[in-house]
Design a protein around this motif. Structure first.
Motif, PDB file in Angstrom:
ATOM      1  N   LYS A 107       0.796  -1.220   0.000  1.00  9.37           N
ATOM      2  CA  LYS A 107       0.000   0.000   0.000  1.00  9.37           C
ATOM      3  C   LYS A 107       0.832   1.274   0.000  1.00  9.37           C
ATOM      4  O   LYS A 107       0.341   2.334  -0.345  1.00  9.37           O
ATOM      5  CB  LYS A 107      -0.934   0.008   1.212  1.00  9.37           C
ATOM      6  CG  LYS A 107      -1.960  -1.109   1.216  1.00  9.37           C
ATOM      7  CD  LYS A 107      -2.875  -1.009   2.421  1.00  9.37           C
ATOM      8  CE  LYS A 107      -3.931  -2.110   2.396  1.00  9.37           C
ATOM      9  NZ  LYS A 107      -4.826  -2.014   3.579  1.00  9.37           N
ATOM     10  N   SER A 108       2.088   1.199   0.412  1.00 12.02           N
ATOM     11  CA  SER A 108       2.895   2.416   0.521  1.00 12.02           C
ATOM     12  C   SER A 108       3.368   2.946  -0.828  1.00 12.02           C
ATOM     13  O   SER A 108       3.759   4.108  -0.938  1.00 12.02           O
ATOM     14  CB  SER A 108       4.113   2.153   1.418  1.00 12.02           C
ATOM     15  OG  SER A 108       4.910   1.106   0.871  1.00 12.02           O
ATOM     16  N   LEU A 109       3.322   2.135  -1.878  1.00  6.47           N
ATOM     17  CA  LEU A 109       3.828   2.534  -3.184  1.00  6.47           C
ATOM     18  C   LEU A 109       2.672   3.010  -4.061  1.00  6.47           C
ATOM     19  O   LEU A 109       1.625   2.367  -4.129  1.00  6.47           O
ATOM     20  CB  LEU A 109       4.541   1.364  -3.864  1.00  6.47           C
ATOM     21  CG  LEU A 109       5.142   1.651  -5.244  1.00  6.47           C
ATOM     22  CD1 LEU A 109       6.279   2.650  -5.126  1.00  6.47           C
ATOM     23  CD2 LEU A 109       5.637   0.359  -5.890  1.00  6.47           C
ATOM     24  N   VAL A 110       2.870   4.152  -4.744  1.00  4.30           N
ATOM     25  CA  VAL A 110       1.892   4.672  -5.691  1.00  4.30           C
ATOM     26  C   VAL A 110       2.237   4.125  -7.072  1.00  4.30           C
ATOM     27  O   VAL A 110       3.259   4.492  -7.659  1.00  4.30           O
ATOM     28  CB  VAL A 110       1.879   6.217  -5.701  1.00  4.30           C
ATOM     29  CG1 VAL A 110       0.879   6.741  -6.721  1.00  4.30           C
ATOM     30  CG2 VAL A 110       1.552   6.754  -4.315  1.00  4.30           C
ATOM     31  N   THR A 111       1.408   3.245  -7.597  1.00  7.17           N
ATOM     32  CA  THR A 111       1.648   2.676  -8.918  1.00  7.17           C
ATOM     33  C   THR A 111       0.940   3.515  -9.980  1.00  7.17           C
ATOM     34  O   THR A 111      -0.136   4.069  -9.738  1.00  7.17           O
ATOM     35  CB  THR A 111       1.151   1.226  -8.974  1.00  7.17           C
ATOM     36  OG1 THR A 111      -0.233   1.191  -8.618  1.00  7.17           O
ATOM     37  CG2 THR A 111       1.929   0.360  -8.005  1.00  7.17           C
ATOM     38  N   TYR A 112       1.527   3.575 -11.175  1.00  8.13           N
ATOM     39  CA  TYR A 112       0.975   4.423 -12.230  1.00  8.13           C
ATOM     40  C   TYR A 112       1.388   3.878 -13.593  1.00  8.13           C
ATOM     41  O   TYR A 112       2.290   3.035 -13.708  1.00  8.13           O
ATOM     42  CB  TYR A 112       1.461   5.868 -12.080  1.00  8.13           C
ATOM     43  CG  TYR A 112       2.952   6.034 -12.217  1.00  8.13           C
ATOM     44  CD1 TYR A 112       3.540   6.374 -13.435  1.00  8.13           C
ATOM     45  CD2 TYR A 112       3.799   5.838 -11.117  1.00  8.13           C
ATOM     46  CE1 TYR A 112       4.908   6.515 -13.555  1.00  8.13           C
ATOM     47  CE2 TYR A 112       5.166   5.976 -11.234  1.00  8.13           C
ATOM     48  CZ  TYR A 112       5.720   6.312 -12.454  1.00  8.13           C
ATOM     49  OH  TYR A 112       7.079   6.447 -12.576  1.00  8.13           O
ATOM     50  N   GLY A 113       0.723   4.372 -14.631  1.00 10.93           N
ATOM     51  CA  GLY A 113       1.039   3.990 -15.993  1.00 10.93           C
ATOM     52  C   GLY A 113       0.303   4.889 -16.972  1.00 10.93           C
ATOM     53  O   GLY A 113      -0.631   5.604 -16.597  1.00 10.93           O
ATOM     54  N   HIS A 130      -3.366   6.030 -11.980  1.00 11.03           N
ATOM     55  CA  HIS A 130      -2.539   5.799 -10.788  1.00 11.03           C
ATOM     56  C   HIS A 130      -3.438   5.407  -9.629  1.00 11.03           C
ATOM     57  O   HIS A 130      -4.646   5.668  -9.626  1.00 11.03           O
ATOM     58  CB  HIS A 130      -1.697   7.033 -10.436  1.00 11.03           C
ATOM     59  CG  HIS A 130      -2.491   8.268 -10.153  1.00 11.03           C
ATOM     60  ND1 HIS A 130      -2.778   8.702  -8.875  1.00 11.03           N
ATOM     61  CD2 HIS A 130      -3.059   9.175 -10.985  1.00 11.03           C
ATOM     62  CE1 HIS A 130      -3.492   9.823  -8.933  1.00 11.03           C
ATOM     63  NE2 HIS A 130      -3.676  10.133 -10.207  1.00 11.03           N
ATOM     64  N   ILE A 131      -2.849   4.762  -8.625  1.00 11.83           N
ATOM     65  CA  ILE A 131      -3.556   4.322  -7.422  1.00 11.83           C
ATOM     66  C   ILE A 131      -2.885   4.990  -6.237  1.00 11.83           C
ATOM     67  O   ILE A 131      -1.881   4.508  -5.715  1.00 11.83           O
ATOM     68  CB  ILE A 131      -3.526   2.788  -7.270  1.00 11.83           C
ATOM     69  CG1 ILE A 131      -4.086   2.123  -8.529  1.00 11.83           C
ATOM     70  CG2 ILE A 131      -4.325   2.349  -6.056  1.00 11.83           C
ATOM     71  CD1 ILE A 131      -4.077   0.609  -8.479  1.00 11.83           C
ATOM     72  N   VAL A 138      -7.365   6.050 -10.157  1.00 11.70           N
ATOM     73  CA  VAL A 138      -7.659   7.420 -10.582  1.00 11.70           C
ATOM     74  C   VAL A 138      -7.199   7.580 -12.028  1.00 11.70           C
ATOM     75  O   VAL A 138      -6.047   7.269 -12.364  1.00 11.70           O
ATOM     76  CB  VAL A 138      -6.958   8.451  -9.672  1.00 11.70           C
ATOM     77  CG1 VAL A 138      -7.241   9.873 -10.157  1.00 11.70           C
ATOM     78  CG2 VAL A 138      -7.414   8.281  -8.227  1.00 11.70           C
ATOM     79  N   LYS A 139      -8.104   8.070 -12.886  1.00 15.45           N
ATOM     80  CA  LYS A 139      -7.799   8.257 -14.302  1.00 15.45           C
ATOM     81  C   LYS A 139      -7.745   9.739 -14.609  1.00 15.45           C
ATOM     82  O   LYS A 139      -8.683  10.472 -14.303  1.00 15.45           O
ATOM     83  CB  LYS A 139      -8.867   7.574 -15.162  1.00 15.45           C
ATOM     84  CG  LYS A 139      -8.646   7.751 -16.661  1.00 15.45           C
ATOM     85  CD  LYS A 139      -9.741   7.060 -17.469  1.00 15.45           C
ATOM     86  CE  LYS A 139      -9.534   7.264 -18.959  1.00 15.45           C
ATOM     87  NZ  LYS A 139     -10.587   6.597 -19.767  1.00 15.45           N
ATOM     88  N   ARG A 168       6.442  13.964  -8.185  1.00 14.19           N
ATOM     89  CA  ARG A 168       6.663  14.992  -7.161  1.00 14.19           C
ATOM     90  C   ARG A 168       5.371  15.687  -6.723  1.00 14.19           C
ATOM     91  O   ARG A 168       5.326  16.249  -5.626  1.00 14.19           O
ATOM     92  CB  ARG A 168       7.639  16.058  -7.690  1.00 14.19           C
ATOM     93  CG  ARG A 168       9.018  15.553  -7.998  1.00 14.19           C
ATOM     94  CD  ARG A 168       9.975  16.720  -8.258  1.00 14.19           C
ATOM     95  NE  ARG A 168       9.487  17.609  -9.302  1.00 14.19           N
ATOM     96  CZ  ARG A 168       9.810  17.506 -10.588  1.00 14.19           C
ATOM     97  NH1 ARG A 168      10.623  16.530 -10.981  1.00 14.19           N
ATOM     98  NH2 ARG A 168       9.333  18.359 -11.484  1.00 14.19           N
ATOM     99  N   ASN A 169       4.356  15.654  -7.569  1.00 10.60           N
ATOM    100  CA  ASN A 169       3.161  16.463  -7.298  1.00 10.60           C
ATOM    101  C   ASN A 169       1.852  15.665  -7.365  1.00 10.60           C
ATOM    102  O   ASN A 169       0.786  16.250  -7.523  1.00 10.60           O
ATOM    103  CB  ASN A 169       3.072  17.606  -8.320  1.00 10.60           C
ATOM    104  CG  ASN A 169       4.268  18.519  -8.281  1.00 10.60           C
ATOM    105  OD1 ASN A 169       4.343  19.456  -7.487  1.00 10.60           O
ATOM    106  ND2 ASN A 169       5.227  18.255  -9.155  1.00 10.60           N
ATOM    107  N   TRP A 170       1.921  14.338  -7.228  1.00  4.40           N
ATOM    108  CA  TRP A 170       0.693  13.559  -7.367  1.00  4.40           C
ATOM    109  C   TRP A 170      -0.303  13.854  -6.250  1.00  4.40           C
ATOM    110  O   TRP A 170      -1.512  13.638  -6.409  1.00  4.40           O
ATOM    111  CB  TRP A 170       1.017  12.064  -7.400  1.00  4.40           C
ATOM    112  CG  TRP A 170       1.618  11.520  -6.132  1.00  4.40           C
ATOM    113  CD1 TRP A 170       2.939  11.447  -5.832  1.00  4.40           C
ATOM    114  CD2 TRP A 170       0.926  10.969  -5.015  1.00  4.40           C
ATOM    115  NE1 TRP A 170       3.128  10.898  -4.590  1.00  4.40           N
ATOM    116  CE2 TRP A 170       1.894  10.586  -4.068  1.00  4.40           C
ATOM    117  CE3 TRP A 170      -0.421  10.767  -4.715  1.00  4.40           C
ATOM    118  CZ2 TRP A 170       1.559  10.013  -2.844  1.00  4.40           C
ATOM    119  CZ3 TRP A 170      -0.764  10.190  -3.491  1.00  4.40           C
ATOM    120  CH2 TRP A 170       0.222   9.818  -2.578  1.00  4.40           C
ATOM    121  N   LYS A 171       0.162  14.377  -5.101  1.00  2.00           N
ATOM    122  CA  LYS A 171      -0.750  14.686  -4.002  1.00  2.00           C
ATOM    123  C   LYS A 171      -1.467  16.014  -4.196  1.00  2.00           C
ATOM    124  O   LYS A 171      -2.424  16.308  -3.482  1.00  2.00           O
ATOM    125  CB  LYS A 171       0.010  14.728  -2.679  1.00  2.00           C
ATOM    126  CG  LYS A 171       0.490  13.369  -2.196  1.00  2.00           C
ATOM    127  CD  LYS A 171       1.144  13.503  -0.831  1.00  2.00           C
ATOM    128  CE  LYS A 171       1.602  12.157  -0.299  1.00  2.00           C
ATOM    129  NZ  LYS A 171       2.234  12.285   1.049  1.00  2.00           N
TER     130      LYS A 171
END
Length: 290
Positions: A107-113, A130-131, A138-139, A168-171
């Motif tokens: 759960k600690s890792l933010v996966t994306y593609g 990304h999750i 999230v799309k 760096r800015n996904w939050k």
């Protein structure tokens, strides 16, 4: 590459269409093609030119438009399909890929593609999945144009530059606030919250008061005999008896004449549930029958 220049029934309306595909698939794999339509308006003055409202620029000729606008746009889309974070197969495959990575990484890792969106209206662009939490996917859309990629209202010159900015800015949530400002300003009805006992608020019972804190015990005496005995209360003085009143005389002035006795009162009424002096229940209590 395939480019088509065609006109419509509207005078001065010119359309330029091009196609692209995922070129990083296996040779025997099916290759879906994506078609993009762009629009130009012919402007006639001293000389003919073409203006793109979407690109907000004018071009001397259609060849100029193809070289400066369409070719770089198409090359960015093809380069994206060769990126290590690109997922082939559309939205479903992209969501499954990052979900599997999330389960494996924790759960600690933010996966994306990134990938090509399935929606035809969004062809010519990219999507970024990304999750950020535990399982919600999230799309977000990525606008691709000749001068770069626009993600969250920020222009990036390459896919690596965009993905580094994302990490760096996904939050950040400023792009969500911008989207909310475009919505209707009508007030929506307030959804009543769940009623929780003891929680103050709208239509909710108030928290019961806390019990009073018991008094502090008495200070132990120096001899160690427990509580210090309290001082005995002074007894109240007995009340002085009042002087008996002298009965009034016959003339209303004080004297020793006895007061005449009062006539006896009528007997009190009895309950209606039983006879009184032999009279039936409910009979009158007046004069006795003769």
């Amino acid at each position: 590459p395939t480019y088509v220049v065609w006109t419509t029934n509207k005078i001065g309306d010119v359309r330029v269409s091009f196609s692209y595909c995922d070129e990083n698939l296996a040779p025997d794999a099916p290759r879906p093609f994506y078609v993009v339509h762009t629009y130009l308006q012919e402007v006639v003055s001293d000389r003919v030119s073409y203006r793109s409202e979407e690109y907000n620029d004018s071009f001397e000729s259609i060849e100029h438009y193809l070289e400066d606008y369409v070719y770089p746009w198409r090359m960015l889309l093809i380069q994206a399909s060769k990126h290590r974070k690109f997922v082939h197969g559309g939205d479903a495959a992209l969501a499954k890929k990052i979900t599997d990575e999330k389960v494996a990484a924790g759960k600690s890792l933010v996966t994306y593609g990134i990938g090509y969106p399935d929606d035809k209206a969004k062809h010519g662009n990219l999507c970024l999945f990304h999750i950020p939490g535990s399982k919600t996917v999230v799309k977000e859309g990525v606008k691709v144009r000749a001068d770069g990629l626009k993600y969250r209202d920020v222009m990036h010159t390459s896919i690596d530059d965009m993905l580094n900015w994302f990490k760096r800015n996904w939050k950040a949530t400023s792009h969500l606030a911008t989207a909310a400002q475009r919505q209707s300003t009508q007030l929506r009805p307030v959804t009543p919250g769940r009623i929780r006992p003891g929680t103050p608020g709208r239509n909710r019972p108030t928290t019961p008061g806390r019990p009073l804190t018991p008094g502090r015990p008495g200070t132990p005496s120096a001899a160690g005999g427990g509580r210090t005995p309290t001082r005995p209360r002074t007894p109240l003085r007995p009340k002085t008896p009042t002087r008996p009143r002298t009965p009034a005389g016959p003339g209303g002035v004080g004297g020793s004449a006895p007061v005449p006795a009062r006539a006896p009162e009528a007997p009190p009424p009895q309950s209606i549930y039983g006879p009184y002096n032999g009279m039936p229940v409910g009979a009158s209590y007046g004069a006795a029958p003769s």
